[in-house]
Design a protein around this motif. Structure first.
Motif, PDB file in Angstrom:
ATOM      1  N   PRO A  70      65.662  55.502  40.364  1.00 25.09           N
ATOM      2  CA  PRO A  70      64.500  56.145  39.720  1.00 25.09           C
ATOM      3  C   PRO A  70      64.423  55.777  38.246  1.00 25.09           C
ATOM      4  O   PRO A  70      65.459  55.555  37.600  1.00 25.09           O
ATOM      5  N   LEU A  71      63.194  55.774  37.728  1.00 29.63           N
ATOM      6  CA  LEU A  71      62.982  55.301  36.356  1.00 29.63           C
ATOM      7  C   LEU A  71      63.742  56.148  35.334  1.00 29.63           C
ATOM      8  O   LEU A  71      64.303  55.625  34.371  1.00 29.63           O
ATOM      9  N   TRP A  72      63.771  57.485  35.552  1.00 30.68           N
ATOM     10  CA  TRP A  72      64.452  58.348  34.579  1.00 30.68           C
ATOM     11  C   TRP A  72      65.951  58.059  34.524  1.00 30.68           C
ATOM     12  O   TRP A  72      66.573  58.116  33.471  1.00 30.68           O
ATOM     13  N   ARG A  73      66.517  57.705  35.717  1.00 28.68           N
ATOM     14  CA  ARG A  73      67.944  57.394  35.737  1.00 28.68           C
ATOM     15  C   ARG A  73      68.206  56.051  35.041  1.00 28.68           C
ATOM     16  O   ARG A  73      69.181  55.888  34.318  1.00 28.68           O
ATOM     17  N   GLN A  74      67.295  55.082  35.282  1.00 29.38           N
ATOM     18  CA  GLN A  74      67.414  53.800  34.575  1.00 29.38           C
ATOM     19  C   GLN A  74      67.334  54.019  33.066  1.00 29.38           C
ATOM     20  O   GLN A  74      68.060  53.395  32.289  1.00 29.38           O
ATOM     21  N   TYR A  75      66.439  54.947  32.650  1.00 33.08           N
ATOM     22  CA  TYR A  75      66.237  55.195  31.221  1.00 33.08           C
ATOM     23  C   TYR A  75      67.495  55.791  30.583  1.00 33.08           C
ATOM     24  O   TYR A  75      67.932  55.355  29.511  1.00 33.08           O
ATOM     25  N   LEU A  76      68.089  56.810  31.242  1.00 29.94           N
ATOM     26  CA  LEU A  76      69.302  57.440  30.702  1.00 29.94           C
ATOM     27  C   LEU A  76      70.458  56.437  30.640  1.00 29.94           C
ATOM     28  O   LEU A  76      71.209  56.378  29.656  1.00 29.94           O
TER      29      LEU A  76
END
Length: 334
Positions: A70-76
């Protein structure tokens, strides 16, 4: 300078870095291209791989690079990596680490651009100051038009002209590259001389294109400074012209130039992309150009973050040094 201001200024620097890192994360993902699929299609086109089970290979690679999360996990994960200057591995040059690729190119770029920027700054500032100085030799005024013309010519165009005349026609300098083909990069006198010889034309194109900008800026600052009361007062006291020029006019006009120099020094880590591409120079600019061509997200991330970090640090240092350069500047509230 009080401690509160220093803490606030460092806080602003960290916020800018976070915003820049966030934009850097979002922008490449707006491109309608899957970098893994694009790289595999290139391999298929050039006969390096078969078309069979390409979708399965894409899935395997996306899982390996974390692009299926997921994008949020990639971001973190991305923010954590950026804080450690760990930009992962290159998609186009797997399994080379991005930070290793950048560190290999960085000395070339810093060596070329640091020297070229400092030379252009020194020569341009001195010329601009002398052109504005009323007691300077009259022939210096004839340099204004050529300097204006040079300031309007892009680096890469001057580079092409220099290559045509000095490398292709008269064969004085090498056509391209950072060193002679076949030479092994090492810290030896012969290799350093060879690298310096190959960097003459790229450096000359940057110096010639920047010289006018520095000279025109300094001329403007000098003209404003020469109308100030302290110059008139110094002349009335009978102070020597040389002292008025060096200690009063030149020194006070240097502050805006120094700010511009700090920003320029921050930009040097990005390389002069088009100049490096024109001359086939093995610097950061060439790395960035190839990364954009191959949609190598992680290398683009790394180069842009290093660039933002360098500019942010340069402006932070200049901000803290301003009161030392000009005692009239203070950050204390009255």
């Amino acid at each position: 300078m009080n401690l509160g201001y220093i803490i606030r200024r460092i806080g602003v620097f960290l916020v800018i870095m976070w915003l820049a890192a966030t934009v850097n994360f979002v922008m490449p993902r707006l491109a309608p291209v899957n970098p893994i699929r694009e790289k595999l299609l290139q391999a298929v086109t050039f006969g390096g791989a078969g078309k069979t089970d390409m979708e399965r290979v894409v899935q395997v690679y996306e899982e390996k690079f974390g692009l299926n999360q997921p994008l949020w996990r990639q971001y973190l994960r991305y923010l954590g990596d950026v804080a450690r200057l760990d930009f992962g591995v290159s998609i186009a040059n797997f399994p080379s680490r991005v930070i290793d690729i950048i560190m290999r190119a960085l000395p070339w770029t810093i060596g070329l651009l640091l020297l070229a920027t400092l030379l252009a700054f020194g020569l341009g500032t001195l010329l601009g100051a002398l052109i504005a100085w009323p007691r300077a030799p009259g022939f210096l005024n004839y340099l204004l038009a050529p300097l204006l013309t040079l300031s309007a010519v892009p680096f890469y165009l001057l580079g092409l002209i220099l290559v045509y005349f000095l490398a292709f026609t008269f064969k004085i300098f090498p056509l391209s590259g950072g060193y002679t083909l076949g030479a092994i990069p090492k810290l030896s006198w012969s290799f350093l001389m060879d690298a310096a010889w190959h960097s003459v034309l790229p450096a000359l194109s940057i110096i010639l294109a920047s010289l006018g900008t520095w000279a025109i800026g300094m001329r403007g600052m000098m003209i404003i400074g020469l109308e100030e009361d302290y110059i008139t007062f110094a002349e009335a006291k009978g102070i020597k012209d040389r002292d008025i020029f060096l200690k009063y006019a030149l020194r006070n006009a240097l502050l805006p130039q120094t700010t511009a120099l700090a920003l320029s020094l921050g930009y040097i880590v990005s390389g002069a992309v088009l100049v490096e591409v024109v001359f086939g120079y093995p610097g950061v600019g060439t790395v960035l150009y190839r990364a954009i061509q191959t949609f190598d997200y992680f290398v683009i991330y790394g180069v842009v973050i290093i660039l933002i970090l360098a500019i942010g640090l340069a402006t932070l240092v200049m901000d803290l040094l301003y009161p030392l350069l000009d005692p009239r500047i203070t950050y204390q509230r009255h």
